[in-house]
Design a protein around this motif. Structure first.
Motif, short mmCIF file in Angstrom:
data_model
loop_
_atom_site.label_atom_id
_atom_site.label_comp_id
_atom_site.label_asym_id
_atom_site.label_seq_id
_atom_site.Cartn_x
_atom_site.Cartn_y
_atom_site.Cartn_z
N ASP A 26 91.71 -14.44 -4.37
CA ASP A 26 93.18 -13.20 -3.84
C ASP A 26 93.68 -12.75 -4.93
O ASP A 26 94.20 -11.76 -4.55
N TRP A 27 94.41 -13.13 -6.28
CA TRP A 27 94.95 -12.35 -7.32
C TRP A 27 93.99 -10.79 -7.10
O TRP A 27 94.49 -10.54 -7.52
N LEU A 28 92.40 -11.04 -7.79
CA LEU A 28 91.94 -9.61 -7.84
C LEU A 28 92.15 -8.89 -6.63
O LEU A 28 91.88 -7.74 -6.75
N ASN A 29 92.81 -9.76 -5.11
CA ASN A 29 92.72 -8.84 -3.58
C ASN A 29 94.42 -8.45 -4.16
O ASN A 29 94.64 -7.26 -3.07
N GLY A 30 94.91 -8.00 -4.86
CA GLY A 30 95.89 -7.82 -5.23
C GLY A 30 97.82 -8.85 -4.62
O GLY A 30 98.65 -8.79 -4.97
N VAL A 31 96.86 -10.66 -4.41
CA VAL A 31 98.19 -11.26 -4.24
C VAL A 31 99.14 -11.73 -5.30
O VAL A 31 97.63 -12.28 -6.43
N LYS A 32 100.11 -11.18 -5.41
CA LYS A 32 100.60 -11.31 -6.99
C LYS A 32 101.11 -13.42 -7.73
O LYS A 32 99.98 -13.51 -8.70
N HIS A 33 100.83 -14.02 -6.98
CA HIS A 33 100.88 -15.06 -6.78
C HIS A 33 100.01 -15.97 -5.46
O HIS A 33 101.06 -16.50 -4.33
N PRO A 34 99.30 -16.47 -6.02
CA PRO A 34 98.52 -17.25 -5.03
C PRO A 34 98.57 -18.50 -4.64
O PRO A 34 98.52 -18.95 -6.06
N LYS A 35 98.99 -18.91 -3.46
CA LYS A 35 98.45 -20.38 -3.53
C LYS A 35 98.12 -20.14 -1.84
O LYS A 35 97.50 -19.41 -0.79
N ILE A 36 97.55 -22.27 -1.55
CA ILE A 36 97.08 -22.33 -0.50
C ILE A 36 98.68 -22.72 0.23
O ILE A 36 99.62 -23.91 -0.48
N LYS A 37 98.92 -22.28 1.67
CA LYS A 37 99.96 -22.04 2.18
C LYS A 37 99.19 -23.57 3.43
O LYS A 37 98.36 -23.08 4.29
N LYS A 38 99.87 -25.02 3.68
CA LYS A 38 100.24 -25.41 4.22
C LYS A 38 100.50 -25.60 5.88
O LYS A 38 101.25 -25.06 5.46
N LEU A 39 99.70 -24.81 6.58
CA LEU A 39 100.95 -24.64 8.00
C LEU A 39 101.33 -25.91 8.96
O LEU A 39 100.23 -26.81 9.21
N THR A 40 102.16 -25.65 9.31
CA THR A 40 102.91 -26.66 9.95
C THR A 40 101.99 -26.45 11.35
O THR A 40 101.86 -25.39 11.96
N THR A 41 103.00 -27.55 12.89
CA THR A 41 102.09 -27.16 13.55
C THR A 41 103.27 -26.01 14.46
O THR A 41 102.44 -25.25 15.16
#
Length: 140
Positions: free
Chosen positions: A123-138
């Motif tokens: 993700d960082w290599l693809n341009g995301v400055k602060h990559p993180k895993i986001k836990k989605l809510t319902t």
């Protein structure tokens, strides 16, 4: 620990060479429970040198046109790399196993964390400055 960190950083840089991205979890302020240790040993066991290893690796990578990036460690040991489901109970600490209840993917829990860290590095290599895993809510 200083010798170990120097040796590890040198080994990684030598093994992977130039133009390599090393992805580390941002373990700032991470400590380990040391309540079961005698008081004289608690501080030395609590302050494992994450920052020192990062510093040595960063210094050595800059000399060979490589880089170190730190990523958010949230959910790296809970996210299935195949289907994306995040579930704390899928990780079984006692057997060091991850077993996804949704898609049945199974692997060693440390390998799972490494796979998710690699995904964040991509993700960082693809341009995301602060990559993180986001836990989605319902609600999404």
């Amino acid at each position: 620990m200083t010798d170990v960190n120097h040796w590890l950083a040198k080994t990684l840089v030598t093994a992977y060479g130039s133009h390599t991205l090393f992805v580390l979890e941002d373990l700032t302020n991470v400590t380990f429970n040391t309540d079961d240790l005698p008081k004289p040993l608690r501080n030395s066991h609590r302050s494992w040198a994450f920052f020192q290893l990062e510093s040595f690796l960063t210094y050595k990578t800059q000399a060979i046109q490589s880089a170190v990036v730190k990523v958010n460690p949230a959910f790296t040991s809970q996210r299935c790399p195949k289907c994306g489901m995040i579930e704390k109970n899928n990780r079984h600490h006692e057997t060091h196993e991850y077993w996804c209840a949704q898609c049945q993917y199974r692997c060693n829990d440390d390998r799972l964390g490494a796979m998710n860290i690699a995904i964040l590095g991509q993700d960082w290599l693809n341009g995301v400055k602060h990559p993180k895993i986001k836990k989605l809510t319902t609600a999404g």
